[in-house]
Design a protein around this motif. Structure first.
Motif, PDB file in Angstrom:
ATOM      1  N   SER A   5      -7.533  -3.064 -10.300  1.00 35.50           N
ATOM      2  CA  SER A   5      -6.254  -3.277 -10.985  1.00 35.50           C
ATOM      3  C   SER A   5      -6.428  -3.692 -12.436  1.00 35.50           C
ATOM      4  N   LYS A  47      -0.556  -2.157  -7.066  1.00 35.54           N
ATOM      5  CA  LYS A  47      -1.969  -2.294  -7.428  1.00 35.54           C
ATOM      6  C   LYS A  47      -2.558  -3.689  -7.237  1.00 35.54           C
ATOM      7  N   LYS A  48      -1.761  -4.716  -7.300  1.00 38.40           N
ATOM      8  CA  LYS A  48      -2.303  -6.084  -7.262  1.00 38.40           C
ATOM      9  C   LYS A  48      -2.321  -6.636  -5.838  1.00 38.40           C
ATOM     10  N   LEU A  49      -3.102  -5.970  -5.003  1.00 38.62           N
ATOM     11  CA  LEU A  49      -3.197  -6.373  -3.600  1.00 38.62           C
ATOM     12  C   LEU A  49      -4.044  -7.631  -3.408  1.00 38.62           C
ATOM     13  N   HIS A  50      -4.794  -8.018  -4.437  1.00 36.38           N
ATOM     14  CA  HIS A  50      -5.718  -9.143  -4.297  1.00 36.38           C
ATOM     15  C   HIS A  50      -5.022 -10.454  -3.958  1.00 36.38           C
ATOM     16  N   GLU A  75     -12.257  -7.093  -0.112  1.00 31.66           N
ATOM     17  CA  GLU A  75     -11.132  -6.246  -0.520  1.00 31.66           C
ATOM     18  C   GLU A  75     -10.406  -6.855  -1.714  1.00 31.66           C
ATOM     19  N   SER A  78      -9.873  -5.105  -5.316  1.00 32.49           N
ATOM     20  CA  SER A  78      -8.535  -4.971  -5.885  1.00 32.49           C
ATOM     21  C   SER A  78      -8.453  -5.557  -7.289  1.00 32.49           C
ATOM     22  N   LYS A 128       0.836  -1.212   0.000  1.00 34.40           N
ATOM     23  CA  LYS A 128       0.000   0.000   0.000  1.00 34.40           C
ATOM     24  C   LYS A 128       0.866   1.256   0.000  1.00 34.40           C
TER      25      LYS A 128
END
Length: 131
Positions: free
Chosen positions: A119, A83-86, A111, A115, A78
């Motif tokens: 993204s 961007k690819k927090l998934h 969440e 994401s 973060k």
């Protein structure tokens, strides 16, 4: 130094599931890679190793430690605008569900979906959806 970190990760990946003592050596391999990326100030790779570390701890049933490492990775991701927090949310959802915290698992699952949508990552991965 980047090559050394990649070598430590490769070694860790190979020995992780052999037996308990090999698993501990594997964990130390991730720690060495983490030290290198920290020294190189490569935050994205640092977070990636923490995520790997958290994933392996999850597989070993070390849920509290897994969650700690995954939350560290998420915080770094973060901070740098990754961007690819998934992928990290997916793991956190799995850990939370395994711990019996279904509200948290549902939160991380939602969440994760946000994401994926934000993204535009259209890769074909199956994610854990708490339920």
């Amino acid at each position: 130094m980047e090559e050394a970190a990649l070598t430590w990760i490769a070694i860790a990946d190979r020995v992780m599931y052999s037996d308990d003592s090999a698993g501990m050596r594997g964990m130390r391999g991730y720690e060495h890679a983490l030290d290198i990326y920290t020294e190189l100030h490569n935050k994205e790779k640092e977070a990636g190793v923490l995520k790997l570390f958290g994933d392996r701890l999850f597989v070993q049933g070390k849920l509290d430690q897994s969650e700690d490492e995954l939350l560290k990775a998420l915080d770094i991701y973060k901070t740098i605008g990754y961007k690819k927090l998934h992928y990290t949310y997916d793991l956190l959802a799995g850990v939370s569900a395994k711990k019996g915290n279904f509200n948290k698992a549902l939160y991380y699952s939602l969440e994760m979906i946000k994401s994926v949508q934000a993204s535009g990552d259209t890769s074909r991965h199956i994610f854990y959806i708490a339920g």
